[in-house]
Write a protein that holds these residues in place. Structure first.
Motif, PDB file in Angstrom:
ATOM      1  N   ARG A 295       0.818  -1.211   0.000  1.00 29.66           N
ATOM      2  CA  ARG A 295       0.000   0.000   0.000  1.00 29.66           C
ATOM      3  C   ARG A 295       0.854   1.264   0.000  1.00 29.66           C
ATOM      4  NH1 ARG A 295      -4.235   0.101  -2.303  1.00 29.66           N
ATOM      5  NH2 ARG A 295      -4.700   2.062  -1.246  1.00 29.66           N
ATOM      6  N   VAL A 298       1.484   2.906  -3.359  1.00 33.23           N
ATOM      7  CA  VAL A 298       0.384   3.409  -4.175  1.00 33.23           C
ATOM      8  C   VAL A 298       0.242   4.924  -4.001  1.00 33.23           C
ATOM      9  CG1 VAL A 298      -2.105   3.270  -4.558  1.00 33.23           C
ATOM     10  CG2 VAL A 298      -0.809   1.202  -4.002  1.00 33.23           C
ATOM     11  N   PRO A 300      -1.527   8.206  -3.380  1.00 31.92           N
ATOM     12  CA  PRO A 300      -2.790   8.468  -2.660  1.00 31.92           C
ATOM     13  C   PRO A 300      -3.901   8.933  -3.596  1.00 31.92           C
ATOM     14  CG  PRO A 300      -0.934   9.453  -1.497  1.00 31.92           C
ATOM     15  CD  PRO A 300      -0.414   8.978  -2.821  1.00 31.92           C
ATOM     16  N   PRO A 301      -5.104   8.340  -3.462  1.00 30.30           N
ATOM     17  CA  PRO A 301      -6.228   8.727  -4.347  1.00 30.30           C
ATOM     18  C   PRO A 301      -6.875  10.026  -3.848  1.00 30.30           C
ATOM     19  CG  PRO A 301      -6.912   6.989  -2.863  1.00 30.30           C
ATOM     20  CD  PRO A 301      -5.457   7.212  -2.588  1.00 30.30           C
ATOM     21  N   TYR A 303      -8.073  12.459  -5.625  1.00 28.43           N
ATOM     22  CA  TYR A 303      -9.227  12.841  -6.447  1.00 28.43           C
ATOM     23  C   TYR A 303     -10.109  11.636  -6.717  1.00 28.43           C
ATOM     24  CZ  TYR A 303      -6.447  16.995  -7.112  1.00 28.43           C
ATOM     25  OH  TYR A 303      -5.712  18.124  -6.908  1.00 28.43           O
TER      26      TYR A 303
END
Length: 303
Positions: A295, A298, A300-301, A303
Motif C-alpha cells: 500500500r 500506491v 494516494p487517491p 481525487y
C-alpha cells in the motif's frame, strides 16, 4: 474474458471523449484569457464559432493522421518552419498539429540559444542535425531564420555574418529540396495591437508569465526594427524552391485551422492501406499468482 458488447461500446465512446479533453482544456484556457483581457478593460476581438472550430480542428487532425501514415509509407522527409513575432501563435499551431500524431514520426525542434562551441561552427550546422530521416516530419519552432530576425535586431550578429546568411540560405534550402526534403515555411503575422493584448495577458496571467522573457519585452519596444528585419527577410529568402507562406494570425483559432488546411494541401497523398488489427487471445496460466502491491507504494487517491 467475455465483455458485454454494449458495455464495450460505451467504454470506447467514453475513451474517445476523454481523448478530446486536452483540446477542451486549451479551449477553456483561451476563454479564461479572454475574461482576463475584458477585466483589464481591453476589447476582446470576436473569434470563430467554437463549435465550428472544434468540428474543423478534429476533422483536420484526422487528415493529419492520414498524412502521417502517407509520410511513413512513402518514406517522405518533411520540414516545416514556423516563424513570426513573439506571441504570434506559432506554439499553439504546432501543438494542434502534433497533438494526435506519433512523436516518433512528427517531432518538434525548438533550439535554444547557441552554445559557445556552436557559435564557432558553420551557422547552419546545428540545424542540420535535426533534419528528418525517411518517414519523418520535423516542425521547427523558430529556425535558421533567427539570424535574419532576433540576431539582426538585437545585434547578436555583425553585418558580414548577416549578409553571408542571405548569400547562403537560398543555396542551403535548394540543397535540402534536392536531397528530397519537402520544405514548407510559415510566417505568423499579427498586428501591433494584437501583440500588445497578448503580452498584456501574459503579464497578468500567472500561468503564462513564464513565457515572457526580457528578450520578449525588448522585442515589443523594437516593433519597427523587427518589422524592417521581417520585410527584408521575406524579400531576400522568398524563392520558387522555398517560398514563404503568410498566416494571418490575429485570430488564433482561424490561424490554426488555416495553417493546418494549407499544410495538408502542400503534400499530395494517396490512400494508405491499414492492416486489420486482431487482438490476440489472452493466455491464462493456472500456476500464476499475482503478487500483492504494498500500500505504501500506491499514489494516494486524492481525487
Amino acid at each position: 474474458m467475455t465483455l458485454d458488447f454494449s458495455e464495450t461500446a460505451r467504454y470506447i465512446q467514453a475513451d474517445i471523449l476523454d481523448s478530446f479533453d486536452e483540446e477542451l482544456e486549451m479551449e477553456y484556457d483561451d476563454a479564461r484569457l479572454d475574461g482576463l483581457l475584458a477585466d483589464l478593460g481591453e476589447e476582446v476581438p470576436k473569434g470563430i464559432d467554437r463549435r465550428l472550430y472544434f468540428r474543423e480542428l478534429l476533422r483536420l487532425q484526422g487528415e493529419l493522421v492520414k498524412l502521417q501514415d502517407w509520410v511513413v509509407s512513402q518514406k517522405l522527409k518533411v520540414v516545416v518552419l514556423f516563424e513570426g513575432r513573439d506571441a504570434a501563435g506559432k506554439g499553439g499551431a504546432i501543438k494542434r498539429i502534433t497533438q494526435r500524431l506519433n512523436p516518433r514520426v512528427c517531432r518538434v525542434a525548438a533550439l535554444t540559444a547557441p552554445s559557445e562551441r556552436e557559435r564557432t561552427q558553420w551557422y547552419f550546422q546545428r540545424y542540420v542535425s535535426h533534419l528528418p530521416a525517411a518517414g519523418e516530419m520535423v516542425l521547427f519552432d523558430r529556425s535558421w531564420y533567427n539570424r535574419a530576425g532576433v540576431e539582426r535586431v538585437m545585434g547578436f550578429c555583425n553585418d558580414e555574418e548577416y549578409e553571408e546568411f542571405f548569400r547562403t540560405v537560398p543555396e542551403f534550402e535548394k540543397m535540402l529540396v534536392r536531397s528530397g526534403i519537402i520544405l514548407i515555411k510559415y510566417w505568423f503575422s499579427i498586428t501591433d495591437d494584437e501583440q500588445y493584448r497578448r503580452f498584456l495577458m501574459r503579464i497578468h496571467d500567472p500561468l503564462k508569465q513564464w513565457k515572457l522573457s526580457p528578450m520578449d519585452l525588448e522585442s515589443r519596444r523594437r516593433w519597427e526594427d523587427y518589422t524592417r528585419a521581417k520585410e527584408e527577410m521575406l524579400t531576400r529568402s522568398h524563392t520558387d524552391v522555398a517560398p514563404w507562406w503568410i498566416v494571418e494570425a490575429d485570430d488564433k483559432k482561424r490561424a490554426r485551422l488555416n495553417c493546418i488546411h494549407h499544410l495538408l494541401e502542400q503534400i499530395p497523398r494517396g490512400d494508405t492501406e491499414t492492416p486489420q488489427v486482431v487482438l490476440p487471445e489472452r493466455e491464462y496460466n493456472a500456476n500464476y499468482l499475482r503478487a500483492p502491491v504494498p500500500r505504501e507504494m500506491v499514489v494516494p487517491p486524492v481525487y
